[in-house]
Write an enzyme that holds these catalytic residues in place. Structure first.
Site, PDB file in Angstrom:
ATOM      1  N   HIS A 137       0.790  -1.240   0.000  1.00  0.00           N
ATOM      2  CA  HIS A 137       0.000   0.000   0.000  1.00  0.00           C
ATOM      3  C   HIS A 137       0.819   1.285   0.000  1.00  0.00           C
ATOM      4  O   HIS A 137       0.255   2.366   0.081  1.00  0.00           O
ATOM      5  CB  HIS A 137      -0.957   0.015   1.197  1.00  0.00           C
ATOM      6  CG  HIS A 137      -0.250   0.134   2.522  1.00  0.00           C
ATOM      7  ND1 HIS A 137       0.174  -0.951   3.238  1.00  0.00           N
ATOM      8  CD2 HIS A 137       0.112   1.211   3.237  1.00  0.00           C
ATOM      9  CE1 HIS A 137       0.758  -0.548   4.347  1.00  0.00           C
ATOM     10  NE2 HIS A 137       0.753   0.768   4.376  1.00  0.00           N
TER      11      HIS A 137
HETATM   12  C1  UD1 Z   1      -2.102   5.312   5.852  1.00  0.00           C
HETATM   13  C2  UD1 Z   1      -0.806   5.857   6.448  1.00  0.00           C
HETATM   14  C3  UD1 Z   1       0.300   4.833   6.274  1.00  0.00           C
HETATM   15  C4  UD1 Z   1      -0.110   3.504   6.851  1.00  0.00           C
HETATM   16  C5  UD1 Z   1      -1.441   3.054   6.290  1.00  0.00           C
HETATM   17  C6  UD1 Z   1      -1.904   1.817   7.005  1.00  0.00           C
HETATM   18  C7  UD1 Z   1      -0.473   8.290   6.321  1.00  0.00           C
HETATM   19  C8  UD1 Z   1       0.230   9.370   5.607  1.00  0.00           C
HETATM   20  N1  UD1 Z   1      -0.380   7.076   5.760  1.00  0.00           N
HETATM   21  O1  UD1 Z   1      -1.902   5.136   4.464  1.00  0.00           O
HETATM   22  O2  UD1 Z   1       1.468   5.282   6.945  1.00  0.00           O
HETATM   23  O3  UD1 Z   1       0.884   2.548   6.566  1.00  0.00           O
HETATM   24  O4  UD1 Z   1      -2.425   4.085   6.490  1.00  0.00           O
HETATM   25  O5  UD1 Z   1      -2.889   1.135   6.298  1.00  0.00           O
HETATM   26  O6  UD1 Z   1      -1.059   8.513   7.349  1.00  0.00           O
HETATM   27  N2  UD1 Z   1      -9.425   4.614   1.851  1.00  0.00           N
HETATM   28  C9  UD1 Z   1     -10.635   3.959   1.786  1.00  0.00           C
HETATM   29  N3  UD1 Z   1     -11.184   3.521   2.957  1.00  0.00           N
HETATM   30  C10 UD1 Z   1     -10.593   3.690   4.167  1.00  0.00           C
HETATM   31  C11 UD1 Z   1      -9.367   4.367   4.216  1.00  0.00           C
HETATM   32  C12 UD1 Z   1      -8.780   4.813   3.054  1.00  0.00           C
HETATM   33  O7  UD1 Z   1     -11.197   3.778   0.722  1.00  0.00           O
HETATM   34  O8  UD1 Z   1     -11.158   3.246   5.192  1.00  0.00           O
HETATM   35  C13 UD1 Z   1      -8.801   5.057   0.576  1.00  0.00           C
HETATM   36  C14 UD1 Z   1      -9.116   6.498   0.216  1.00  0.00           C
HETATM   37  O9  UD1 Z   1      -9.274   6.575  -1.149  1.00  0.00           O
HETATM   38  C15 UD1 Z   1      -7.842   7.230   0.613  1.00  0.00           C
HETATM   39  C16 UD1 Z   1      -6.754   6.175   0.400  1.00  0.00           C
HETATM   40  O10 UD1 Z   1      -7.371   4.944   0.711  1.00  0.00           O
HETATM   41  O11 UD1 Z   1      -7.627   8.386  -0.146  1.00  0.00           O
HETATM   42  C17 UD1 Z   1      -5.536   6.382   1.278  1.00  0.00           C
HETATM   43  O12 UD1 Z   1      -5.889   6.484   2.670  1.00  0.00           O
HETATM   44  P1  UD1 Z   1      -4.936   7.297   3.695  1.00  0.00           P
HETATM   45  O13 UD1 Z   1      -5.394   7.063   5.081  1.00  0.00           O
HETATM   46  O14 UD1 Z   1      -4.774   8.708   3.234  1.00  0.00           O
HETATM   47  O15 UD1 Z   1      -3.537   6.644   3.466  1.00  0.00           O
HETATM   48  P2  UD1 Z   1      -3.131   5.114   3.475  1.00  0.00           P
HETATM   49  O16 UD1 Z   1      -2.560   4.784   2.135  1.00  0.00           O
HETATM   50  O17 UD1 Z   1      -4.255   4.291   3.998  1.00  0.00           O
HETATM   51  N1  UDP Z   2      -3.748  -6.282   8.577  1.00  0.00           N
HETATM   52  C1  UDP Z   2      -5.031  -6.833   8.634  1.00  0.00           C
HETATM   53  N2  UDP Z   2      -5.652  -7.161   7.449  1.00  0.00           N
HETATM   54  C2  UDP Z   2      -5.068  -6.973   6.233  1.00  0.00           C
HETATM   55  C3  UDP Z   2      -3.767  -6.399   6.192  1.00  0.00           C
HETATM   56  C4  UDP Z   2      -3.142  -6.053   7.386  1.00  0.00           C
HETATM   57  O1  UDP Z   2      -5.568  -7.043   9.716  1.00  0.00           O
HETATM   58  O2  UDP Z   2      -5.697  -7.294   5.208  1.00  0.00           O
HETATM   59  C5  UDP Z   2      -3.080  -5.902   9.855  1.00  0.00           C
HETATM   60  C6  UDP Z   2      -1.720  -6.505  10.081  1.00  0.00           C
HETATM   61  O3  UDP Z   2      -1.819  -7.786  10.673  1.00  0.00           O
HETATM   62  C7  UDP Z   2      -1.082  -5.482  11.009  1.00  0.00           C
HETATM   63  C8  UDP Z   2      -1.654  -4.165  10.523  1.00  0.00           C
HETATM   64  O4  UDP Z   2      -2.837  -4.502   9.815  1.00  0.00           O
HETATM   65  O5  UDP Z   2      -1.481  -5.706  12.357  1.00  0.00           O
HETATM   66  C9  UDP Z   2      -0.665  -3.464   9.612  1.00  0.00           C
HETATM   67  O6  UDP Z   2      -1.297  -2.378   9.014  1.00  0.00           O
HETATM   68  P1  UDP Z   2      -0.848  -1.772   7.613  1.00  0.00           P
HETATM   69  O7  UDP Z   2      -0.047  -2.748   6.842  1.00  0.00           O
HETATM   70  O8  UDP Z   2      -2.079  -1.233   6.992  1.00  0.00           O
HETATM   71  O9  UDP Z   2       0.014  -0.511   8.060  1.00  0.00           O
HETATM   72  P2  UDP Z   2       1.575  -0.281   8.377  1.00  0.00           P
HETATM   73  O10 UDP Z   2       1.966  -1.253   9.421  1.00  0.00           O
HETATM   74  O11 UDP Z   2       2.326  -0.436   7.094  1.00  0.00           O
HETATM   75  O12 UDP Z   2       1.633   1.136   8.824  1.00  0.00           O
END
Ligand code: UD1
Ligand code: UDP
Length: 366
Positions: A208
């Site tokens: 992601h």
């Molecule tokens: C965010 C964090 C990242 C983390 C990740 C965990 C920041 C800058 N990034 O990235 O560090 O590793 O979360 O998963 O804070 N969206 C949905 N549904 C949701 C949430 C998001 O559809 O419930 C979509 C939206 O289109 C949104 C995009 O995902 O624009 C990105 O979401 P965002 O929270 O901005 O960043 P992540 O890539 O999720």
């Molecule tokens: N995770 C989950 N379902 C998924 C992918 C990840 O429950 O489909 C959990 C994973 O086990 C871990 C956390 O989400 O506990 C990690 O989150 P993510 O990879 O979104 O964020 P990051 O750690 O990179 O910030």
């Protein structure tokens, strides 16, 4: 007087890192007032609510419902909506975890209101400031009174930025506390079987990071995974950021794409995988604890201990290297033990430090 805490969560990894801290605050400081705020950065059921249910976290006291946006819009919205909550709740301490926008926004609001901050999972550095998370880490750490670290390298990183002494506490890994707390449940889940896969017989994929999924590299990743899938089933639960990008790509039907899976099922899938391909921070750590080979599609990792233990292999931001995964599995050796203090008691150590906050001390004469 007793300690008033206000914890802020917002994104999927926050829920996992904060759950044991919240439980321990309520256990160890029962006369305190412990408030939970959800920023709403993540909002899909499988990115948010399921973690509250599976980890037994009570519903948030305040939901800011900020939703998605650019970095500045999202950060600003959280700040704008959190400030009045802080005014109303008057906490002695704000607690944040990890490195997402909600972490940095909450730290800024607390610092401006002169409320001390505790940062869980402090001191991680990729030394790559093009990563949004690196900015969030540096800001949150600079502003925090309590810096809770989960590995020795974090102490050195903080020291290099002039953060030393009693502000820094090596408490261990609260994400692993959560894993250990639910281990009997995820071991019984058999999530792979429910998807028609054999334990030890598939590659689990989660990706992601914007540097990988927001541009042309994703097309190359999908091509390479299609080739792997001819030899070993590939299961790819897709993060919503990645889902948006995949909509315009043709994906080889040999790759099994799913919605994000719940926490217990995802731990079960990791534990039973032949290997995991990821760019997630948390997944690098969980595979290390579980002793499962992990291949990280990034140039850097802020979690070098996962490389030292031997489970994590940094492939670089180079999808062609996905071809190296299957041959590398031949010589894989399970690590003898997890990193120091990844033992299920990190939250206990952190809260023991917080319980010494002046506001939590009994008033004279009590
Ligand atoms: C965010 C964090 C990242 C983390 C990740 C965990 C920041 C800058 N990034 O990235 O560090 O590793 O979360 O998963 O804070 N969206 C949905 N549904 C949701 C949430 C998001 O559809 O419930 C979509 C939206 O289109 C949104 C995009 O995902 O624009 C990105 O979401 P965002 O929270 O901005 O960043 P992540 O890539 O999720
Ligand atoms: N995770 C989950 N379902 C998924 C992918 C990840 O429950 O489909 C959990 C994973 O086990 C871990 C956390 O989400 O506990 C990690 O989150 P993510 O990879 O979104 O964020 P990051 O750690 O990179 O910030």
């Amino acid at each position: 007087m007793d300690l008033r805490t206000l914890s802020v969560v917002g994104a999927r990894p926050n829920f996992v890192k904060m759950a044991p801290v919240l439980a321990e605050l309520r256990r160890a400081i029962p006369n305190g007032h412990h408030v939970l705020v959800h920023s709403g950065q993540h909002y899909d059921r499988m990115m948010s609510e399921i973690f509250f249910e599976e980890l037994g976290v009570p519903a948030p006291d305040h939901s800011l419902e900020v939703g998605s946006g650019t970095h500045s819009v999202q950060t600003a919205r959280i700040m704008e909506r959190l400030e009045p909550v802080l005014d109303r709740e008057r906490p002695d301490l704000v607690i944040v975890s990890g490195d997402v926008n909600s972490t940095m926004a909450a730290a800024l609001v607390a610092a401006k209101a002169n409320v001390p901050i505790a940062h869980v999972e402090s001191g991680l550095r990729s030394f790559d400031r093009t990563m949004p998370e690196e900015i969030n880490r540096v800001v949150a750490d600079a502003l925090s009174r309590h810096l809770f670290v989960h590995s020795e390298s974090a102490i050195g990183n903080l020291s290099a930025e002039g953060i030393t002494g009693e502000r820094v506490a090596f408490v261990g890994n609260t994400m692993i506390d959560s894993l250990i707390a639910v281990e009997p449940r995820f071991r019984a889940a058999e999530a792979a079987r429910a998807l028609g896969l054999n334990a030890g017989g598939y590659l689990l994929v989660t990706l992601h990071r914007p540097a990988l999924v927001d541009g042309p590299l994703l097309t190359e990743v999908i091509g390479r995974l299609g080739a792997v899938a001819r030899e070993l089933p590939v299961l790819f639960p897709v993060h919503p950021r990645t889902r948006k990008m995949l909509e315009s790509l043709e994906v080889d039907p040999a790759i099994t794409l799913t919605e994000p899976v719940g926490y217990l099922d995802f731990l079960s899938l990791q534990a039973d995988a032949a290997a995991v391909l990821t760019d997630s921070g948390g997944v690098q750590e969980e595979t290390t604890y579980l002793g499962v080979p992990c291949f990280t599609l990034r140039d850097t990792t802020e979690r070098p201990v996962t490389i030292d233990v031997g489970t994590n292999h940094l492939l670089g931001l180079d999808p062609t290297r996905i071809a190296e995964i299957l041959p590398a599995l031949e010589g894989f050796q399970r690590p003898a033990s997890p990193p120091p203090l990844w033992d299920g008691q990190a939250a206990e150590r952190a809260v023991a430090v917080l319980a010494l906050e002046p506001a939590a001390m009994p008033e004279e004469g009590q």
